[in-house]
Design a protein around this motif. Structure first.
Motif, PDB file in Angstrom:
ATOM      1  N   LEU A 100       0.835  -1.208   0.000  1.00  0.00           N
ATOM      2  CA  LEU A 100       0.000   0.000   0.000  1.00  0.00           C
ATOM      3  C   LEU A 100       0.868   1.257   0.000  1.00  0.00           C
ATOM      4  N   GLN A 101       1.929   1.242   0.778  1.00  0.00           N
ATOM      5  CA  GLN A 101       2.829   2.400   0.819  1.00  0.00           C
ATOM      6  C   GLN A 101       3.471   2.641  -0.541  1.00  0.00           C
ATOM      7  N   GLN A 102       3.861   1.559  -1.215  1.00  0.00           N
ATOM      8  CA  GLN A 102       4.456   1.716  -2.544  1.00  0.00           C
ATOM      9  C   GLN A 102       3.446   2.290  -3.532  1.00  0.00           C
ATOM     10  N   VAL A 103       2.207   1.819  -3.486  1.00  0.00           N
ATOM     11  CA  VAL A 103       1.177   2.356  -4.379  1.00  0.00           C
ATOM     12  C   VAL A 103       1.005   3.851  -4.117  1.00  0.00           C
ATOM     13  N   ARG A 104       0.901   4.232  -2.857  1.00  0.00           N
ATOM     14  CA  ARG A 104       0.722   5.663  -2.518  1.00  0.00           C
ATOM     15  C   ARG A 104       1.898   6.503  -3.010  1.00  0.00           C
ATOM     16  N   ARG A 105       3.107   6.010  -2.792  1.00  0.00           N
ATOM     17  CA  ARG A 105       4.312   6.767  -3.140  1.00  0.00           C
ATOM     18  C   ARG A 105       4.502   6.859  -4.658  1.00  0.00           C
ATOM     19  N   ARG A 106       4.284   5.759  -5.359  1.00  0.00           N
ATOM     20  CA  ARG A 106       4.542   5.731  -6.803  1.00  0.00           C
ATOM     21  C   ARG A 106       3.422   6.348  -7.632  1.00  0.00           C
ATOM     22  N   HIS A 107       2.214   6.380  -7.080  1.00  0.00           N
ATOM     23  CA  HIS A 107       1.059   6.819  -7.870  1.00  0.00           C
ATOM     24  C   HIS A 107       0.204   7.820  -7.098  1.00  0.00           C
ATOM     25  N   PRO A 108       0.743   9.018  -6.876  1.00  0.00           N
ATOM     26  CA  PRO A 108      -0.010  10.021  -6.104  1.00  0.00           C
ATOM     27  C   PRO A 108      -1.286  10.489  -6.797  1.00  0.00           C
ATOM     28  N   GLN A 109      -1.456  10.173  -8.081  1.00  0.00           N
ATOM     29  CA  GLN A 109      -2.680  10.553  -8.778  1.00  0.00           C
ATOM     30  C   GLN A 109      -3.880   9.713  -8.333  1.00  0.00           C
ATOM     31  N   LEU A 110      -3.635   8.617  -7.629  1.00  0.00           N
ATOM     32  CA  LEU A 110      -4.723   7.798  -7.100  1.00  0.00           C
ATOM     33  C   LEU A 110      -5.158   8.337  -5.747  1.00  0.00           C
ATOM     34  N   ARG A 111      -6.468   8.384  -5.537  1.00  0.00           N
ATOM     35  CA  ARG A 111      -7.014   8.793  -4.231  1.00  0.00           C
ATOM     36  C   ARG A 111      -7.338   7.539  -3.445  1.00  0.00           C
ATOM     37  N   GLU A 112      -7.163   7.604  -2.147  1.00  0.00           N
ATOM     38  CA  GLU A 112      -7.448   6.477  -1.263  1.00  0.00           C
ATOM     39  C   GLU A 112      -8.399   6.936  -0.154  1.00  0.00           C
ATOM     40  N   PRO A 113      -9.702   7.076  -0.469  1.00  0.00           N
ATOM     41  CA  PRO A 113     -10.629   7.563   0.549  1.00  0.00           C
ATOM     42  C   PRO A 113     -10.824   6.584   1.704  1.00  0.00           C
ATOM     43  N   LYS A 114     -10.625   5.318   1.428  1.00  0.00           N
ATOM     44  CA  LYS A 114     -10.698   4.279   2.451  1.00  0.00           C
ATOM     45  C   LYS A 114      -9.450   3.415   2.298  1.00  0.00           C
ATOM     46  N   ARG A 115      -8.830   3.068   3.398  1.00  0.00           N
ATOM     47  CA  ARG A 115      -7.573   2.321   3.336  1.00  0.00           C
ATOM     48  C   ARG A 115      -7.691   1.109   2.411  1.00  0.00           C
TER      49      ARG A 115
END
Length: 89
Positions: free
Chosen positions: A16-31
């Protein structure tokens, strides 16, 4: 197959951390539930057979196992491919 709960997402925290870091264009409203342009793009499931990711590719959900480091790396590659500038939500 049910959506991944807190314990399963804890096991996927590095991914999950890698997804957040590599793809900031994605929103994660729920973990563990990622959206692109208001549309679901990536989320996770748990099952007795293991942990899985559903990733939207060409408008269709594709399921990927994510139990091993190799499986997680494959998911990250497919995610990056799907987020190229030419791909549409």
């Amino acid at each position: 197959m049910r959506h991944a709960g807190a314990a399963a997402l804890d096991r996927l925290d590095g991914l999950l951390q890698q997804v957040r870091r590599r793809h900031p264009q994605l929103r994660e409203p729920k973990r563990g539930a990622f959206y692109r342009s208001g549309h679901g793009w990536l989320h996770f499931h748990e099952d007795p057979a293991g942990l899985f990711a559903d990733l939207k590719i060409d408008g269709e959900w594709m399921r990927f196992p994510v139990d091993t480091a190799g499986e997680r790396a494959a998911l990250l590659r497919r995610l990056a491919e799907g987020l190229t500038p030419t791909s549409a939500p």
